[in-house]
Motif scaffolding. Structure first.
Motif, PDB file in Angstrom:
ATOM      1  N   TYR A  69      90.042  35.396  46.083  1.00 26.98           N
ATOM      2  CA  TYR A  69      89.669  34.446  45.045  1.00 26.98           C
ATOM      3  C   TYR A  69      89.669  33.000  45.521  1.00 26.98           C
ATOM      4  O   TYR A  69      89.505  32.082  44.724  1.00 26.98           O
ATOM      5  CB  TYR A  69      90.617  34.601  43.846  1.00 26.98           C
ATOM      6  CG  TYR A  69      90.380  35.894  43.109  1.00 26.98           C
ATOM      7  CD1 TYR A  69      89.384  35.987  42.142  1.00 26.98           C
ATOM      8  CD2 TYR A  69      91.125  37.030  43.411  1.00 26.98           C
ATOM      9  CE1 TYR A  69      89.148  37.177  41.483  1.00 26.98           C
ATOM     10  CE2 TYR A  69      90.897  38.223  42.754  1.00 26.98           C
ATOM     11  CZ  TYR A  69      89.904  38.297  41.784  1.00 26.98           C
ATOM     12  OH  TYR A  69      89.670  39.486  41.135  1.00 26.98           O
ATOM     13  N   GLY A  70      89.875  32.804  46.827  1.00 26.56           N
ATOM     14  CA  GLY A  70      89.755  31.469  47.416  1.00 26.56           C
ATOM     15  C   GLY A  70      90.812  30.487  46.992  1.00 26.56           C
ATOM     16  O   GLY A  70      90.543  29.295  46.861  1.00 26.56           O
ATOM     17  N   GLY A  73      94.346  27.656  49.992  1.00 28.12           N
ATOM     18  CA  GLY A  73      94.613  26.274  50.376  1.00 28.12           C
ATOM     19  C   GLY A  73      95.003  26.154  51.834  1.00 28.12           C
ATOM     20  O   GLY A  73      94.272  26.575  52.726  1.00 28.12           O
ATOM     21  N   VAL A  74      96.213  25.614  52.092  1.00 30.73           N
ATOM     22  CA  VAL A  74      96.659  25.386  53.465  1.00 30.73           C
ATOM     23  C   VAL A  74      96.873  26.680  54.231  1.00 30.73           C
ATOM     24  O   VAL A  74      96.930  26.679  55.459  1.00 30.73           O
ATOM     25  CB  VAL A  74      97.966  24.556  53.480  1.00 30.73           C
ATOM     26  CG1 VAL A  74      97.737  23.168  52.921  1.00 30.73           C
ATOM     27  CG2 VAL A  74      99.067  25.270  52.691  1.00 30.73           C
ATOM     28  N   PHE A  75      97.010  27.821  53.513  1.00 27.95           N
ATOM     29  CA  PHE A  75      97.228  29.095  54.183  1.00 27.95           C
ATOM     30  C   PHE A  75      95.919  29.818  54.514  1.00 27.95           C
ATOM     31  O   PHE A  75      95.933  30.902  55.088  1.00 27.95           O
ATOM     32  CB  PHE A  75      98.086  30.022  53.302  1.00 27.95           C
ATOM     33  CG  PHE A  75      99.418  29.444  52.958  1.00 27.95           C
ATOM     34  CD1 PHE A  75     100.415  29.354  53.909  1.00 27.95           C
ATOM     35  CD2 PHE A  75      99.665  28.973  51.680  1.00 27.95           C
ATOM     36  CE1 PHE A  75     101.646  28.822  53.587  1.00 27.95           C
ATOM     37  CE2 PHE A  75     100.891  28.437  51.351  1.00 27.95           C
ATOM     38  CZ  PHE A  75     101.896  28.355  52.304  1.00 27.95           C
ATOM     39  N   ASP A  76      94.807  29.206  54.177  1.00 22.03           N
ATOM     40  CA  ASP A  76      93.528  29.894  54.355  1.00 22.03           C
ATOM     41  C   ASP A  76      93.223  30.181  55.810  1.00 22.03           C
ATOM     42  O   ASP A  76      92.643  31.216  56.143  1.00 22.03           O
ATOM     43  CB  ASP A  76      92.397  29.055  53.740  1.00 22.03           C
ATOM     44  CG  ASP A  76      91.082  29.822  53.724  1.00 22.03           C
ATOM     45  OD1 ASP A  76      91.070  30.932  53.170  1.00 22.03           O
ATOM     46  OD2 ASP A  76      90.098  29.325  54.297  1.00 22.03           O
ATOM     47  N   VAL A 146      92.999  45.898  46.969  1.00 21.98           N
ATOM     48  CA  VAL A 146      93.625  44.757  46.307  1.00 21.98           C
ATOM     49  C   VAL A 146      92.891  44.366  45.022  1.00 21.98           C
ATOM     50  O   VAL A 146      93.517  44.051  44.007  1.00 21.98           O
ATOM     51  CB  VAL A 146      93.695  43.553  47.270  1.00 21.98           C
ATOM     52  CG1 VAL A 146      94.174  42.302  46.544  1.00 21.98           C
ATOM     53  CG2 VAL A 146      94.619  43.885  48.437  1.00 21.98           C
ATOM     54  N   ALA A 147      91.554  44.380  45.053  1.00 23.13           N
ATOM     55  CA  ALA A 147      90.781  43.932  43.895  1.00 23.13           C
ATOM     56  C   ALA A 147      91.148  44.705  42.622  1.00 23.13           C
ATOM     57  O   ALA A 147      91.381  44.084  41.560  1.00 23.13           O
ATOM     58  CB  ALA A 147      89.286  44.036  44.178  1.00 23.13           C
ATOM     59  N   VAL A 155      96.045  38.704  36.958  1.00 20.24           N
ATOM     60  CA  VAL A 155      96.561  37.423  37.437  1.00 20.24           C
ATOM     61  C   VAL A 155      96.495  37.409  38.961  1.00 20.24           C
ATOM     62  O   VAL A 155      96.677  38.444  39.600  1.00 20.24           O
ATOM     63  CB  VAL A 155      98.014  37.196  36.969  1.00 20.24           C
ATOM     64  CG1 VAL A 155      98.959  38.233  37.542  1.00 20.24           C
ATOM     65  CG2 VAL A 155      98.473  35.793  37.354  1.00 20.24           C
ATOM     66  N   VAL A 156      96.209  36.233  39.519  1.00 17.87           N
ATOM     67  CA  VAL A 156      96.234  36.063  40.977  1.00 17.87           C
ATOM     68  C   VAL A 156      97.614  35.546  41.351  1.00 17.87           C
ATOM     69  O   VAL A 156      98.014  34.467  40.897  1.00 17.87           O
ATOM     70  CB  VAL A 156      95.147  35.078  41.459  1.00 17.87           C
ATOM     71  CG1 VAL A 156      95.226  34.908  42.972  1.00 17.87           C
ATOM     72  CG2 VAL A 156      93.773  35.577  41.045  1.00 17.87           C
TER      73      VAL A 156
END
Length: 419
Positions: A69-70, A73-76, A146-147, A155-156
């Motif tokens: 789901y994008g 952030g910094v962990f991408d 996972v999806a 919830v994500v």
């Protein structure tokens, strides 16, 4: 008694037996007792390993869900490239497990070393990451699992959950790894104990010794933070001409530095760094000279007058300072210069310092004088016992003691005549 509690007590008793061993024969008996020990010596940590698996599963689930789901952030950067690093990581842990089970790759003899074998398996497991098809299959498989779970939960998960789960997993793994591999540090203790017993060395009382050495020698006045003797041993050398007592030490000191840097927002900040350094050496009486230093370390400044010998190679390696030039002239004969030059070639940043009380320290950076290499450890107690039952030759220490004995032999006549 619970199994794990009994294991803990058995290991504690083995450590106590090693510590109290006063002869090589006693030490060998302790090692042999591990082979047919009447009580258990391995922990049963199945539930803890299951918890570790759960924590890692939570970590991966949150990571993949947020990539899907994008929201990383910094962990991408880490999460988005999971298909590249997951296989080498699994290969590394597989290789370590195979090493513990003594199931090795049939590599050539020159490559048959633990670190090389682990590296080869890690590399082989990472090869599929070079294929585009692998990445497609990996992400398709993960998203297909996972999806639906994310859809069901509606919830994500917050990336903070991943950080906490991963931190707990790492802490748990380190604890379990230490429990599993208790034999390695105890094996190192046994090897050191065997070397001490074989070479007539005893642990010396180091209380208050650091303050005394700081007063007596410039060599120990290093760093601007912690200064400590990590180990101190005493021994005696019986040479053909001279016999002398000596102390062998490991010295640790810390340099504290304040650095200025610019953070990601362009702000100027300061931070403190502490850098550890280690020195090894011998302390002994040297009645043939005083107030003289030979420094192959430009980080130190000694008092006295400069003195140069006829050897350019020696002058490049050592900077000589002496209170009375005649002392250096008598001590540094051509034979002594040659012997000390050979010593300086084999160690890093050597220092030989003789104080006004005719006490000597010989020190250097890189050589642990008590290091002994063994092929086996307590994972193979019978072979390990056989190996340590022989004489543990401390080649580096013996070579240094012979150099110092030779220095005394070459110096005694000159100084007796002057006395």
């Amino acid at each position: 008694m619970g199994h794990n509690k009994q294991v803990k007590e058995n290991i504690a008793q083995l450590k106590a037996d090693v510590e109290s061993a006063d002869s090589q024969e006693t030490l060998v008996k302790v090692v042999r007792s591990v082979a047919d020990h009447p009580g258990p010596l391995d922990y049963r940590d199945g539930p803890w390993w299951c918890l570790l698996g759960v924590l890692m599963a939570v970590t991966v689930f949150v990571m993949v869900a947020n990539v899907l789901y994008g929201y990383m952030g910094v962990f991408d950067l880490v999460a988005g490239n999971m298909s590249y690093w997951i296989l080498p990581l699994l290969g590394f842990f597989l290789a370590r497990r195979l090493e513990r089970q003594k199931r090795w790759l049939p590599l050539p003899k020159m490559l048959a070393k633990p670190k090389i074998r682990i590296g080869v398996i890690t590399l082989l497991c990472g090869l599929p990451a070079l294929l585009p098809m692998w990445h497609q299959l990996f992400w398709n498989a993960l998203f297909s699992v996972v999806a639906p779970m994310v859809h069901y939960l509606n919830v994500v998960p917050d990336p903070l959950v991943m950080v906490v789960a991963f931190g707990l997993a790492v802490s748990l793994w380190l604890w379990l790894h230490k429990r599993q591999n208790w034999r390695k540090p105890l094996s190192d203790t046994i090897i050191l104990k065997d070397a001490l017993l074989n070479n007539g060395l005893e642990v010396a009382d180091s209380k208050g010794r650091m303050d005394q050495l700081l007063r007596e020698f410039r060599e120990f006045d290093r760093g601007n933070d912690l200064k400590e003797l990590q180990a101190l041993y005493k021994g005696r050398h019986e040479g053909d001409v001279h016999q002398f007592d000596y102390e062998l030490y490991h010295y640790h000191y810390v340099e504290r530095r304040t650095e200025t840097y610019t953070d990601s927002n362009g702000n100027t900040k300061t931070r403190t760094r502490r850098i550890s350094h280690y020195r090894h050496g011998l302390l002994l009486a040297f009645p043939f000279a005083r107030s003289l230093s030979l420094a192959g370390d430009n980080r130190l400044r000694f008092k006295g007058e400069d003195y140069r010998t006829a050897s350019n190679a020696f002058n490049r390696r050592f900077k000589v300072k002496v209170e009375d030039p005649m002392v250096a002239a008598r001590l540094l004969s051509p034979a002594v210069v040659e012997s000390l030059n050979a010593l300086g070639e084999n160690v890093k940043r050597p220092v030989l310092e003789i104080n006004g009380s005719r006490q000597m320290v010989v020190a250097f950076d890189d050589k642990d004088l008590l290091s002994v290499e063994c092929r086996y450890d307590l994972d193979n107690p019978i072979e390990f016992a056989e190996e340590i039952s022989g004489h543990a030759e401390l080649g580096k220490l013996q070579a240094l003691l012979e150099t110092l004995h030779n220095l005394m032999r070459l110096s005694d006549n000159n100084f007796r005549a002057s006395a």
